[in-house]
Design a protein around this motif. Structure first.
Motif, PDB file in Angstrom:
ATOM      1  N   GLY A  27      50.991  33.769  38.914  1.00 37.63           N
ATOM      2  CA  GLY A  27      49.546  33.930  38.796  1.00 37.63           C
ATOM      3  C   GLY A  27      49.081  35.323  39.129  1.00 37.63           C
ATOM      4  O   GLY A  27      49.755  36.079  39.833  1.00 37.63           O
ATOM      5  N   HIS A  28      47.923  35.645  38.604  1.00 38.96           N
ATOM      6  CA  HIS A  28      47.249  36.926  38.804  1.00 38.96           C
ATOM      7  C   HIS A  28      46.970  37.095  40.293  1.00 38.96           C
ATOM      8  O   HIS A  28      46.325  36.245  40.906  1.00 38.96           O
ATOM      9  CB  HIS A  28      45.942  36.868  38.000  1.00 38.96           C
ATOM     10  CG  HIS A  28      45.204  38.144  37.872  1.00 38.96           C
ATOM     11  ND1 HIS A  28      43.826  38.182  37.878  1.00 38.96           N
ATOM     12  CD2 HIS A  28      45.622  39.415  37.685  1.00 38.96           C
ATOM     13  CE1 HIS A  28      43.432  39.434  37.707  1.00 38.96           C
ATOM     14  NE2 HIS A  28      44.497  40.206  37.582  1.00 38.96           N
ATOM     15  N   GLU A  29      47.422  38.194  40.870  1.00 42.97           N
ATOM     16  CA  GLU A  29      47.403  38.357  42.318  1.00 42.97           C
ATOM     17  C   GLU A  29      46.173  39.101  42.838  1.00 42.97           C
ATOM     18  O   GLU A  29      46.154  39.535  43.985  1.00 42.97           O
ATOM     19  CB  GLU A  29      48.693  39.031  42.785  1.00 42.97           C
ATOM     20  CG  GLU A  29      48.994  40.388  42.163  1.00 42.97           C
ATOM     21  CD  GLU A  29      49.602  40.298  40.760  1.00 42.97           C
ATOM     22  OE1 GLU A  29      48.809  40.061  39.820  1.00 42.97           O
ATOM     23  OE2 GLU A  29      50.822  40.510  40.585  1.00 42.97           O
ATOM     24  N   SER A  87      46.966  32.744  34.764  1.00 44.42           N
ATOM     25  CA  SER A  87      48.387  32.670  34.369  1.00 44.42           C
ATOM     26  C   SER A  87      49.043  34.048  34.237  1.00 44.42           C
ATOM     27  O   SER A  87      48.549  34.917  33.527  1.00 44.42           O
ATOM     28  CB  SER A  87      48.511  31.951  33.031  1.00 44.42           C
ATOM     29  OG  SER A  87      48.121  30.611  33.179  1.00 44.42           O
ATOM     30  N   ARG A  88      50.132  34.220  34.971  1.00 49.30           N
ATOM     31  CA  ARG A  88      50.967  35.422  34.890  1.00 49.30           C
ATOM     32  C   ARG A  88      52.389  34.979  35.204  1.00 49.30           C
ATOM     33  O   ARG A  88      52.611  33.893  35.743  1.00 49.30           O
ATOM     34  CB  ARG A  88      50.554  36.492  35.920  1.00 49.30           C
ATOM     35  CG  ARG A  88      49.179  37.073  35.745  1.00 49.30           C
ATOM     36  CD  ARG A  88      49.051  37.992  34.534  1.00 49.30           C
ATOM     37  NE  ARG A  88      47.811  38.750  34.593  1.00 49.30           N
ATOM     38  CZ  ARG A  88      46.619  38.267  34.242  1.00 49.30           C
ATOM     39  NH1 ARG A  88      46.512  37.015  33.851  1.00 49.30           N
ATOM     40  NH2 ARG A  88      45.527  39.021  34.311  1.00 49.30           N
ATOM     41  N   SER A  89      53.345  35.883  34.958  1.00 47.57           N
ATOM     42  CA  SER A  89      54.729  35.548  35.280  1.00 47.57           C
ATOM     43  C   SER A  89      55.042  35.815  36.746  1.00 47.57           C
ATOM     44  O   SER A  89      56.002  35.290  37.293  1.00 47.57           O
ATOM     45  CB  SER A  89      55.672  36.358  34.390  1.00 47.57           C
ATOM     46  OG  SER A  89      55.385  37.736  34.537  1.00 47.57           O
ATOM     47  N   TYR A 145      39.207  48.571  30.265  1.00 47.79           N
ATOM     48  CA  TYR A 145      38.600  49.375  31.328  1.00 47.79           C
ATOM     49  C   TYR A 145      38.113  48.453  32.434  1.00 47.79           C
ATOM     50  O   TYR A 145      37.153  47.710  32.251  1.00 47.79           O
ATOM     51  CB  TYR A 145      37.424  50.197  30.780  1.00 47.79           C
ATOM     52  CG  TYR A 145      37.889  51.424  30.038  1.00 47.79           C
ATOM     53  CD1 TYR A 145      37.922  52.668  30.670  1.00 47.79           C
ATOM     54  CD2 TYR A 145      38.325  51.342  28.712  1.00 47.79           C
ATOM     55  CE1 TYR A 145      38.365  53.805  30.000  1.00 47.79           C
ATOM     56  CE2 TYR A 145      38.769  52.466  28.026  1.00 47.79           C
ATOM     57  CZ  TYR A 145      38.793  53.690  28.681  1.00 47.79           C
ATOM     58  OH  TYR A 145      39.242  54.802  28.022  1.00 47.79           O
ATOM     59  N   HIS A 146      38.826  48.465  33.547  1.00 48.52           N
ATOM     60  CA  HIS A 146      38.423  47.608  34.666  1.00 48.52           C
ATOM     61  C   HIS A 146      39.169  48.023  35.922  1.00 48.52           C
ATOM     62  O   HIS A 146      40.180  48.724  35.862  1.00 48.52           O
ATOM     63  CB  HIS A 146      38.718  46.136  34.361  1.00 48.52           C
ATOM     64  CG  HIS A 146      40.181  45.762  34.412  1.00 48.52           C
ATOM     65  ND1 HIS A 146      41.069  46.051  33.397  1.00 48.52           N
ATOM     66  CD2 HIS A 146      40.916  45.118  35.367  1.00 48.52           C
ATOM     67  CE1 HIS A 146      42.280  45.600  33.716  1.00 48.52           C
ATOM     68  NE2 HIS A 146      42.222  45.033  34.909  1.00 48.52           N
ATOM     69  N   LEU A 147      38.676  47.570  37.048  1.00 46.21           N
ATOM     70  CA  LEU A 147      39.386  47.712  38.312  1.00 46.21           C
ATOM     71  C   LEU A 147      40.032  46.374  38.648  1.00 46.21           C
ATOM     72  O   LEU A 147      39.353  45.351  38.713  1.00 46.21           O
ATOM     73  CB  LEU A 147      38.399  48.083  39.437  1.00 46.21           C
ATOM     74  CG  LEU A 147      38.982  48.058  40.858  1.00 46.21           C
ATOM     75  CD1 LEU A 147      39.987  49.187  41.055  1.00 46.21           C
ATOM     76  CD2 LEU A 147      37.868  48.143  41.906  1.00 46.21           C
ATOM     77  N   HIS A 148      41.352  46.398  38.817  1.00 41.88           N
ATOM     78  CA  HIS A 148      42.051  45.231  39.355  1.00 41.88           C
ATOM     79  C   HIS A 148      42.108  45.437  40.856  1.00 41.88           C
ATOM     80  O   HIS A 148      42.596  46.458  41.339  1.00 41.88           O
ATOM     81  CB  HIS A 148      43.453  45.134  38.727  1.00 41.88           C
ATOM     82  CG  HIS A 148      44.361  44.157  39.419  1.00 41.88           C
ATOM     83  ND1 HIS A 148      44.736  42.968  38.855  1.00 41.88           N
ATOM     84  CD2 HIS A 148      44.977  44.217  40.635  1.00 41.88           C
ATOM     85  CE1 HIS A 148      45.550  42.322  39.683  1.00 41.88           C
ATOM     86  NE2 HIS A 148      45.712  43.061  40.775  1.00 41.88           N
ATOM     87  N   PHE A 149      41.595  44.473  41.603  1.00 42.89           N
ATOM     88  CA  PHE A 149      41.445  44.644  43.055  1.00 42.89           C
ATOM     89  C   PHE A 149      42.208  43.556  43.798  1.00 42.89           C
ATOM     90  O   PHE A 149      42.062  42.372  43.513  1.00 42.89           O
ATOM     91  CB  PHE A 149      39.958  44.569  43.414  1.00 42.89           C
ATOM     92  CG  PHE A 149      39.642  44.808  44.857  1.00 42.89           C
ATOM     93  CD1 PHE A 149      39.594  46.097  45.379  1.00 42.89           C
ATOM     94  CD2 PHE A 149      39.369  43.741  45.705  1.00 42.89           C
ATOM     95  CE1 PHE A 149      39.292  46.319  46.719  1.00 42.89           C
ATOM     96  CE2 PHE A 149      39.061  43.953  47.053  1.00 42.89           C
ATOM     97  CZ  PHE A 149      39.021  45.240  47.546  1.00 42.89           C
ATOM     98  N   VAL A 163      41.685  40.111  41.534  1.00 40.40           N
ATOM     99  CA  VAL A 163      40.610  39.805  40.587  1.00 40.40           C
ATOM    100  C   VAL A 163      40.295  41.063  39.791  1.00 40.40           C
ATOM    101  O   VAL A 163      40.510  42.182  40.256  1.00 40.40           O
ATOM    102  CB  VAL A 163      39.330  39.280  41.281  1.00 40.40           C
ATOM    103  CG1 VAL A 163      39.574  37.919  41.910  1.00 40.40           C
ATOM    104  CG2 VAL A 163      38.797  40.258  42.291  1.00 40.40           C
ATOM    105  N   ASP A 164      39.794  40.854  38.576  1.00 39.39           N
ATOM    106  CA  ASP A 164      39.473  41.960  37.677  1.00 39.39           C
ATOM    107  C   ASP A 164      37.971  42.188  37.634  1.00 39.39           C
ATOM    108  O   ASP A 164      37.193  41.251  37.511  1.00 39.39           O
ATOM    109  CB  ASP A 164      40.003  41.654  36.281  1.00 39.39           C
ATOM    110  CG  ASP A 164      41.527  41.683  36.248  1.00 39.39           C
ATOM    111  OD1 ASP A 164      42.117  42.427  37.062  1.00 39.39           O
ATOM    112  OD2 ASP A 164      42.114  40.974  35.412  1.00 39.39           O
ATOM    113  N   ILE A 165      37.609  43.461  37.740  1.00 44.77           N
ATOM    114  CA  ILE A 165      36.191  43.829  37.876  1.00 44.77           C
ATOM    115  C   ILE A 165      35.824  44.848  36.785  1.00 44.77           C
ATOM    116  O   ILE A 165      36.365  45.952  36.761  1.00 44.77           O
ATOM    117  CB  ILE A 165      35.929  44.465  39.261  1.00 44.77           C
ATOM    118  CG1 ILE A 165      36.500  43.587  40.383  1.00 44.77           C
ATOM    119  CG2 ILE A 165      34.453  44.726  39.461  1.00 44.77           C
ATOM    120  CD1 ILE A 165      36.427  44.227  41.767  1.00 44.77           C
TER     121      ILE A 165
HETATM  122 ZN   LIG Z   1      44.143  42.161  37.076  1.00 44.71          ZN
END
Ligand SMILES: [Zn+2]
Length: 289
Positions: free
Chosen positions: A157-159, A145-147, A249-253, A161-163
């Motif tokens: 939605g989140h466009e 869920s995102r705006s 702390y993460h990479l959004h890819f 993935v978070d790593i």
């Molecule tokens: Zn993200």
């Protein structure tokens, strides 16, 4: 040798010679017994499996990371409860990319787990370095869920993935590098506050978010090769008002491709779900180590 023995010996010799006469020396097939007799209704049937017996375990590939932990992942599109619709997309868009982090990594939610603003929805109150945030199985966060909306998450939605990197940086103080997943060129870096873009020759675009922007290993317009270091995983983020608001702390890819939801619609160049592409890249990485 008695007469009887002689007769038997002659018989044996003639039988073996007859066998050798067959083409290739093969023994002829036994006569087809014909269709099987129908089962006698009084005969006991095949033995039913005991329901208490566990099913035989299918042969699976067990892959371990450098710490000896067994890699596993939740199916694509299967998000945490109360965190959004997800998008079931099993496509491996780019089967030959390198995994974007050098070390072990953990895909899971930054918002709906420990340390996230909505963690309490699933009873996950705590901080980002909670041990289970840094463990398998991976879980998809595309269309969480995102705006913001895009082609695969039309209702917002989140466009990507978070790593999470191999270790929780506030605790470990370690450096974890993000690398180029393919040969390409760094584009649109000037003026970018927390996004590094890598574009390949065929147009595929990758976006790396939240790297340590003042310590990047690349410059705008630079050509990079697959595996080359781009920057350090960090928590750089700004809100829409332009204020620095550190994230976890993460990479959004993200990965952009030409995508059409059906045959009647013209394709749009937009973010697609990179989850299975990353699963494939990570499995290859683990196999090679
Ligand atoms: Zn993200």
């Amino acid at each position: 040798m008695t007469d009887l023995q002689k007769v038997l010996l002659a018989l044996l010799l003639s039988l073996s010679l007859a066998a050798c006469d067959q083409p290739g020396g093969e023994v002829p097939d036994p006569v087809d017994p014909g269709p099987e007799e129908p089962d006698d209704p009084m005969e006991p049937g095949p033995i039913e499996p005991d329901p208490d017996e566990p099913d035989p375990i299918p042969e699976e590939e067990f892959l371990e990371d450098s710490e000896g932990r067994e890699f596993s992942y939740v199916p694509v599109g299967d998000l945490l409860p109360n965190s959004g619709p997800g998008h079931q997309d099993t496509t491996i868009y780019r089967p030959d990319i390198l995994f974007p982090l050098e070390d072990a990594a953990f895909l899971n939610s930054q918002v709906y787990r420990y340390g996230g603003s909505q963690g309490s929805l699933n009873g996950m109150e705590g901080w980002q370095c909670e041990t289970s945030n840094y463990d398998y199985p991976w879980q998809d966060t595309f269309c969480e869920s995102r705006s913001r909306s895009q082609i695969m998450c039309p209702d917002g939605g989140h466009e990507g993935v978070d790593i999470r990197p191999a270790t929780c940086i506030p605790e470990s103080g370690a450096t974890h590098w993000a690398v180029a997943v393919e040969d390409g060129r760094i584009v649109g870096l000037d003026g970018s506050k927390y996004t590094v873009r890598l574009q390949t020759e065929d147009g595929t675009l990758y976006r790396y978010l939240h790297l340590k922007m003042n310590q990047l290993a690349v410059a705008d317009g630079q050509f990079v090769t697959k595996g080359q270091r781009i920057g350090k995983v960090s928590n750089d983020f700004y809100n829409s008002a332009g204020d620095l608001v550190p994230t976890t702390y993460h990479l959004h890819f993200e990965m952009y491709q030409n995508y059409a939801p059906d045959e009647e619609t013209d394709p749009v160049f937009d973010q697609v779900n990179p989850y299975m592409t990353l699963v494939n890249a990570y499995e290859k990485k683990l196999r090679a180590q």
